[in-house]
Design an enzyme around this catalytic site. Structure first.
Site, short mmCIF file in Angstrom:
data_model
loop_
_atom_site.label_atom_id
_atom_site.label_comp_id
_atom_site.label_asym_id
_atom_site.label_seq_id
_atom_site.Cartn_x
_atom_site.Cartn_y
_atom_site.Cartn_z
N GLY A 1 0.80 -1.23 0.00
CA GLY A 1 0.00 0.00 0.00
C GLY A 1 0.83 1.27 0.00
O GLY A 1 0.58 2.19 0.78
N ALA A 2 1.81 1.34 -0.92
CA ALA A 2 2.75 2.47 -0.87
C ALA A 2 2.48 3.52 -1.95
O ALA A 2 3.28 4.44 -2.11
CB ALA A 2 4.18 1.96 -1.00
N ASN A 3 1.36 3.39 -2.66
CA ASN A 3 1.10 4.39 -3.71
C ASN A 3 0.60 5.71 -3.14
O ASN A 3 0.55 6.72 -3.84
CB ASN A 3 0.09 3.85 -4.74
CG ASN A 3 -1.22 3.42 -4.10
OD1 ASN A 3 -1.27 2.39 -3.44
ND2 ASN A 3 -2.26 4.21 -4.26
N TYR B 1 -13.32 -2.01 11.71
CA TYR B 1 -11.92 -1.56 11.55
C TYR B 1 -11.13 -1.84 12.83
O TYR B 1 -10.01 -2.36 12.78
CB TYR B 1 -11.92 -0.06 11.22
CG TYR B 1 -10.54 0.56 11.10
CD1 TYR B 1 -9.72 0.28 10.01
CD2 TYR B 1 -10.05 1.43 12.08
CE1 TYR B 1 -8.45 0.85 9.90
CE2 TYR B 1 -8.79 2.01 11.97
CZ TYR B 1 -7.99 1.71 10.87
OH TYR B 1 -6.74 2.28 10.76
N1 NAP Z 1 -4.25 7.51 8.53
C1 NAP Z 1 -4.36 7.28 9.81
O1 NAP Z 1 -4.65 8.18 10.60
C2 NAP Z 1 -4.14 5.92 10.38
C3 NAP Z 1 -4.29 5.72 11.76
C4 NAP Z 1 -4.06 4.47 12.29
C5 NAP Z 1 -3.66 3.44 11.46
N2 NAP Z 1 -3.56 3.65 10.11
C6 NAP Z 1 -3.15 2.52 9.27
O2 NAP Z 1 -2.07 2.91 8.44
C7 NAP Z 1 -2.07 2.12 7.25
C8 NAP Z 1 -1.88 3.03 6.04
O3 NAP Z 1 -2.99 3.88 6.00
P1 NAP Z 1 -3.04 5.28 5.26
O4 NAP Z 1 -3.65 6.22 6.23
O5 NAP Z 1 -1.79 5.62 4.60
O6 NAP Z 1 -4.19 4.91 4.18
P2 NAP Z 1 -4.37 5.23 2.62
O7 NAP Z 1 -3.79 6.55 2.28
O8 NAP Z 1 -5.81 4.99 2.35
O9 NAP Z 1 -3.53 4.07 1.95
C9 NAP Z 1 -3.95 2.76 2.07
C10 NAP Z 1 -3.18 1.90 1.10
O10 NAP Z 1 -3.69 0.56 1.19
C11 NAP Z 1 -3.98 0.11 -0.12
N3 NAP Z 1 -5.03 -0.89 -0.14
C12 NAP Z 1 -6.31 -0.76 0.30
N4 NAP Z 1 -6.99 -1.87 0.03
C13 NAP Z 1 -6.13 -2.74 -0.56
C14 NAP Z 1 -6.25 -4.05 -1.07
N5 NAP Z 1 -7.41 -4.71 -1.05
N6 NAP Z 1 -5.16 -4.64 -1.60
C15 NAP Z 1 -3.98 -3.99 -1.65
N7 NAP Z 1 -3.80 -2.74 -1.20
C16 NAP Z 1 -4.87 -2.12 -0.66
C17 NAP Z 1 -4.40 1.35 -0.86
O11 NAP Z 1 -4.38 1.14 -2.25
P3 NAP Z 1 -5.38 2.01 -3.23
O12 NAP Z 1 -4.81 3.40 -3.27
O13 NAP Z 1 -5.26 1.27 -4.52
O14 NAP Z 1 -6.73 1.96 -2.61
C18 NAP Z 1 -3.36 2.32 -0.37
O15 NAP Z 1 -2.15 2.11 -1.06
C19 NAP Z 1 -3.38 1.35 7.25
O16 NAP Z 1 -3.14 0.02 7.68
C20 NAP Z 1 -4.23 2.08 8.29
O17 NAP Z 1 -5.17 1.24 8.90
C21 NAP Z 1 -3.78 4.85 9.56
#
Ligand code: NAP
Length: 281
Positions: A15-17, A170
């Site tokens: 998920g690094a895009n 979640y």
């Molecule tokens: N943001 C926060 O405040 C926060 C807080 C606590 C924990 N987290 C955790 O941090 C991690 C990263 O989150 P983020 O905030 O950076 O989220 P984000 O910007 O939504 O990025 C999520 C990534 O996961 C990928 N992904 C989603 N569904 C997928 C699937 N079925 N198969 C493969 N890849 C998939 C997405 O790909 P697409 O772009 O193609 O959808 C995207 O690259 C997550 O595990 C999240 O639960 C985040």
């Protein structure tokens, strides 16, 4: 220009895009790691790789197709990856969804299936390559949200998301991330040099909130960190030499933190591991 700090180390990052994953990738690329960005969209990830290469001068960055909500696709992805990398130093299970509704291809609740079961299978399949590293690490990007999960509601895992916000589901999926890292740590002790970590990155301004309905998303956004700051705890767990012999702990903003009582339940972690093995057979 990339430094030599992580040269020769192979790091798989899901998920690094975008979001925290992209910021994590930018840091690892700049430190010279051999990076594999595993994601479901080549269209979104290939331009990110081009930008990372241009910014860092590090050419060792590749894409690997990985759809975590489809267990057959996870298996294919791992096989392809292992054909190219027989030793993996670090796996960062970063990809995830929040506030989504539905089921995965295999009929699991979407957050549980995408955030736990897909990464569980991916980790199992990559584990032999992680054991070949001098000191392999598995980093589960969980969340402080796990604190609100009272347990794993086994009976609702094979049906559509029930709650309006999807946030209860979640929380359960993030509890599963912590339990998974803890159980793996216990299993690898004395068997390999592989260590595991779970973490809360902070509340970060990323795309993860895209499915969370207003006003919940608005409230969350009032307290957000940048994605660069949000990447710090993943980077700490993935690369800090001081953590080389520490395993099965939970971190919150680059510090060890207290996980929930439920997350410390060894019997629950064992049960989740056993059921996950059965589901992903
Ligand atoms: N943001 C926060 O405040 C926060 C807080 C606590 C924990 N987290 C955790 O941090 C991690 C990263 O989150 P983020 O905030 O950076 O989220 P984000 O910007 O939504 O990025 C999520 C990534 O996961 C990928 N992904 C989603 N569904 C997928 C699937 N079925 N198969 C493969 N890849 C998939 C997405 O790909 P697409 O772009 O193609 O959808 C995207 O690259 C997550 O595990 C999240 O639960 C985040």
């Amino acid at each position: 220009m990339a430094t030599d700090e992580l040269r020769g180390r192979t790091i798989i990052l899901t998920g690094a895009n975008t979001g925290i994953g992209r910021a994590t990738a930018a840091n690892l690329a700049a430190r010279g790691a051999t990076l594999v960005l595993a994601g479901r969209s080549a269209e979104k990830t290939v331009p990110v790789i081009a930008a990372l290469k241009a910014d860092s001068g590090n050419d060792a960055i590749t894409f690997s197709a990985l759809a975590l909500d489809d267990l057959a696709a996870v298996r294919r992805s791992a096989v392809e990856l292992l054909a190219k990398h027989d030793r993996i130093d670090v796996l960062i299970n970063n990809a995830g969804v929040a506030g989504a509704h539905g089921v995965t291809k295999d009929g699991f609740e979407i957050a549980f299936g995408t955030n736990h079961l897909g990464p569980f299978l991916y980790t199992q399949l990559l584990l032999p390559a992680l054991r070949k590293a001098e000191q392999g690490r598995i980093v589960n990007v969980a969340s402080r949200a796990h604190l609100s999960a009272k347990g794993i509601p086994w009976e609702t895992l094979r049906q559509r998301t029930i709650t309006t916000t999807g946030l209860n589901e979640y929380a359960v999926s993030k509890l599963a991330n912590v339990l998974h890292a803890n159980e793996l740590a216990r299993r690898e002790v004395g068997k390999s040099a592989v260590t595991t970590y779970s973490l809360h990155p902070g509340v970060v301004a990323s795309d993860v909130w895209r499915s969370v309905p207003w006003p919940f998303a608005g409230l969350i956004k009032l307290f957000m960190l940048s994605t660069e700051d949000g990447a710090k705890t993943s980077l700490y767990c993935a690369t800090d030499p001081g953590l080389a012999t520490t395993s099965g702990r939970y971190y919150d903003k680059t510090r060890e933190a207290k996980m929930s009582r439920v997350a410390r339940d060894e019997a629950l972690a064992k049960e989740l591991f056993a059921r996950s093995e059965e589901w992903t057979k």
